[in-house]
Design a protein around this motif. Structure first.
Motif, PDB file in Angstrom:
ATOM      1  N   CYS A  81       0.834  -1.204   0.000  1.00  0.00           N
ATOM      2  CA  CYS A  81       0.000   0.000   0.000  1.00  0.00           C
ATOM      3  C   CYS A  81       0.863   1.246   0.000  1.00  0.00           C
ATOM      4  O   CYS A  81       2.091   1.189  -0.081  1.00  0.00           O
ATOM      5  N   GLY A  82       0.194   2.393   0.094  1.00  0.00           N
ATOM      6  CA  GLY A  82       0.874   3.681   0.187  1.00  0.00           C
ATOM      7  C   GLY A  82       0.180   4.517   1.242  1.00  0.00           C
ATOM      8  O   GLY A  82       0.022   4.094   2.369  1.00  0.00           O
ATOM      9  N   HIS A  83      -0.238   5.722   0.881  1.00  0.00           N
ATOM     10  CA  HIS A  83      -1.099   6.618   1.653  1.00  0.00           C
ATOM     11  C   HIS A  83      -0.416   7.384   2.778  1.00  0.00           C
ATOM     12  O   HIS A  83      -0.608   8.592   2.898  1.00  0.00           O
ATOM     13  N   ILE A  84       0.358   6.724   3.632  1.00  0.00           N
ATOM     14  CA  ILE A  84       0.870   7.410   4.821  1.00  0.00           C
ATOM     15  C   ILE A  84       2.290   7.967   4.643  1.00  0.00           C
ATOM     16  O   ILE A  84       2.879   8.478   5.596  1.00  0.00           O
ATOM     17  N   HIS A  85       2.855   7.837   3.434  1.00  0.00           N
ATOM     18  CA  HIS A  85       4.172   8.412   3.141  1.00  0.00           C
ATOM     19  C   HIS A  85       5.263   7.867   4.063  1.00  0.00           C
ATOM     20  O   HIS A  85       6.165   8.615   4.459  1.00  0.00           O
ATOM     21  N   TYR A 119       3.758  -6.777   5.657  1.00  0.00           N
ATOM     22  CA  TYR A 119       3.241  -5.443   5.365  1.00  0.00           C
ATOM     23  C   TYR A 119       4.310  -4.666   4.599  1.00  0.00           C
ATOM     24  O   TYR A 119       5.459  -4.547   5.037  1.00  0.00           O
ATOM     25  N   CYS A 120       3.936  -4.158   3.418  1.00  0.00           N
ATOM     26  CA  CYS A 120       4.861  -3.383   2.589  1.00  0.00           C
ATOM     27  C   CYS A 120       4.219  -2.053   2.223  1.00  0.00           C
ATOM     28  O   CYS A 120       3.130  -2.029   1.648  1.00  0.00           O
ATOM     29  N   ASN A 121       4.885  -0.971   2.533  1.00  0.00           N
ATOM     30  CA  ASN A 121       4.432   0.353   2.119  1.00  0.00           C
ATOM     31  C   ASN A 121       5.518   0.935   1.225  1.00  0.00           C
ATOM     32  O   ASN A 121       6.686   0.992   1.627  1.00  0.00           O
ATOM     33  N   ASP A 122       5.141   1.341   0.013  1.00  0.00           N
ATOM     34  CA  ASP A 122       6.154   1.798  -0.948  1.00  0.00           C
ATOM     35  C   ASP A 122       6.607   3.235  -0.726  1.00  0.00           C
ATOM     36  O   ASP A 122       7.455   3.740  -1.452  1.00  0.00           O
TER      37      ASP A 122
END
Length: 272
Positions: A204-208, A220-223
């Protein structure tokens, strides 16, 4: 390294580019797109900042160049999927359609080369502020924009001193306890969704905030983003996932001889 010999990945995920804002680091992103190649490219939301464009039109040539580069990759055979976020929510009216060889979806499941299945979504539906009090989110967005303007002038001063890019807004967020608490709850909620769907992980993204960690058996992976951290999530041919910090690589490639340029199996700027 040149565009003729790009870093090759199986998949790339980028999000939170915020084209249409002064805080967008379009030049860095364009450099990343020029020097990388992949089979699957996922645009994980907030690519164009519709909220900001409604308030004040801001659009540089580099923003056009980013869009043209993505469209060119799609025409040349890269499977490009666009998952809209809250800032580009207008694109959600086109879910399930193709736009210039780009598929638009609310969320998708990606299977890695080693057989793991990941939910890919922007993540804003797990943000209570966005879902339950959009007016508050918009106020917060404007304050965030003001911080980014300060960040711009701050980094111009650093450049005059010969110093590299540093994100003031990201530093402030990490220092605010409520923001840290929100990030933790967001990550747990997104991971829970993937667990509910019997998947191996979520992207996901969203939270920088670029991150890769295990949450109760879910990867959990945030790009990250292309405003503050200048990061992307990449999948190697083996199925291994990594976070690439392009700002570090962008700086180093100006001085590293071509013979010492890293390969896709040993990239520079990898964060755990």
């Amino acid at each position: 390294m040149s565009e003729d010999t790009p870093l090759k990945f199986r998949s790339i995920w980028i999000s939170d580019v915020h084209l249409g804002t002064s805080g967008c680091q379009a030049d860095y992103l364009l450099d990343f797109l020029k020097h990388t190649d992949c089979e699957y490219l996922y645009l994980v939301g907030d690519i164009i900042d519709g909220w900001a464009l409604k308030r004040n039109w801001y659009w540089k040539q580099s923003h056009n160049d980013v869009i043209q580069k993505v469209l060119r990759k799609a025409r040349k055979g890269t499977h490009v999927t666009y998952v809209p976020g809250n800032h580009d929510e207008g694109a959600r009216q086109f879910l399930g359609l193709m736009f210039g060889d780009i598929r638009i979806e609310d969320e998708v499941i990606h299977t890695t080369a080693d057989g793991r299945r990941f939910l890919v979504l922007h993540g804003d539906k797990f943000d209570g502020v966005v879902q339950c009090a959009k007016w508050l989110a918009i106020v917060g967005d404007r304050l965030y924009g003001f911080t980014l303007k300060l960040n711009h002038w701050f980094n111009r001063a650093r450049a005059r001193l010969g110093l590299g890019y540093w994100s003031l807004s990201q530093y402030l967020k990490l220092k605010v306890k409520t923001a840290v608490s929100f990030v933790g709850k967001f990550e747990e909620a997104v991971a829970a969704e993937a667990r509910h769907l019997n998947l191996d992980g979520v992207i996901c993204g969203h939270i920088h905030k670029a991150e890769m960690r295990d949450i109760g058996g879910i990867l959990y992976c945030n790009d990250g983003d292309w405003v503050e951290s200048l990061t992307a999530l990449v999948e190697h041919a083996s199925g291994e996932l990594e976070i690439v910090t392009w700002q570090k690589f962008y700086t180093e490639q100006q001085t590293v001889p071509a013979a010492a340029t890293p390969t896709a199996t040993n990239p520079v700027g990898i964060a755990a």
